[in-house]
Design an enzyme around this catalytic site. Structure first.
Site, short mmCIF file in Angstrom:
data_model
loop_
_atom_site.label_atom_id
_atom_site.label_comp_id
_atom_site.label_asym_id
_atom_site.label_seq_id
_atom_site.Cartn_x
_atom_site.Cartn_y
_atom_site.Cartn_z
N GLU A 114 0.82 -1.22 0.00
CA GLU A 114 0.00 0.00 0.00
C GLU A 114 0.85 1.26 0.00
OE1 GLU A 114 -3.87 1.97 2.26
OE2 GLU A 114 -2.93 0.18 3.10
N LYS B 270 -8.67 -0.52 0.50
CA LYS B 270 -9.81 -0.84 1.37
C LYS B 270 -10.62 -1.91 0.67
CE LYS B 270 -10.01 0.80 5.40
NZ LYS B 270 -8.73 0.14 5.61
#
Length: 216
Positions: A16, A33
């Site tokens: 990420e 997410k």
């Protein structure tokens, strides 16, 4: 450390991106997410899992919330009108999981630097939720003000030439002489199922545990 020897090691494999800043002033953030376990040996089922993730009402709601939060963070520093979302809720596939990832970009004005961008954005919105400050206060109370250490922070570099690349610290092990600590968690929303959230948290820790010989 003692005598120049460190007493711990941080082993990070985070996919990420918190912030990347190019030398010409473009900023990019790629919050994650949405997570689903991959199915090996059956490509059609694996593809179905990815599609279910992409269309999940809960995961899309979480992702959109964080996209709006990151857009706001970047908008505090970037040129007016430059913040945009070239990729919204794209499925990216890794060795053990599919992830729902969005890309947000903006352009820094000439009088702002990567440090200004970090100051306006840290900690990463995918680890806090929104509204950021109030959510962090609630998390701090629930976790009894116990520091998380490096987990959910950021590792990377800020160069003298103005470039920077920083991750969100997930999929990471803190290795000390007497212990190994692996941080994992998940977002809780009105659509969350407690059992599913716990399973997702374990899934996120699996790859790191396996690499350390701690899991199957």
């Amino acid at each position: 450390g003692v005598d120049g020897v460190s007493k711990f090691a941080v082993c990070c494999s985070s996919p990420e991106r918190f912030l990347r800043v190019s030398r010409d002033g473009w900023v990019e953030s790629k919050p994650i997410k949405g997570t689903a376990k991959r199915i090996y040996g059956d490509p059609s089922k694996d593809e179905a899992v990815a599609e279910a993730l992409r269309t999940s009402e809960k995961e899309r709601a979480e992702n959109l919330m964080i996209v709006d939060l990151v857009r706001n963070d970047l908008g505090r520093v970037c040129e007016v009108g430059s913040v945009h979302v070239p990729k919204l809720m794209s499925v990216e596939s890794y060795a053990t999981v599919h992830q729902l990832v969005s890309t947000i970009r903006g352009e820094l004005p000439s009088d702002q630097t990567a440090l200004d961008m970090v100051a306006a954005s840290f900690p990463g919105g995918s680890m806090t939720g929104a509204p950021k400050e109030r959510t962090m206060e609630i998390i701090d109370d629930m976790e009894q003000r116990k520091p998380r250490g490096v987990y959910s922070g950021s590792i990377g570099y800020i160069g003298l030439g103005g470039a920077a690349d920083l991750n969100i610290v997930i999929r990471t092990a803190l290795i000390e002489p007497e212990a190994v600590t692996i941080g994992a968690g998940g977002a809780i929303t009105a659509l969350s199922d407690p059992e599913a959230e716990h399973e997702e948290m374990e899934l996120k820790a699996q790859a790191v545990m396996k690499a350390l010989g701690l899991g199957s």
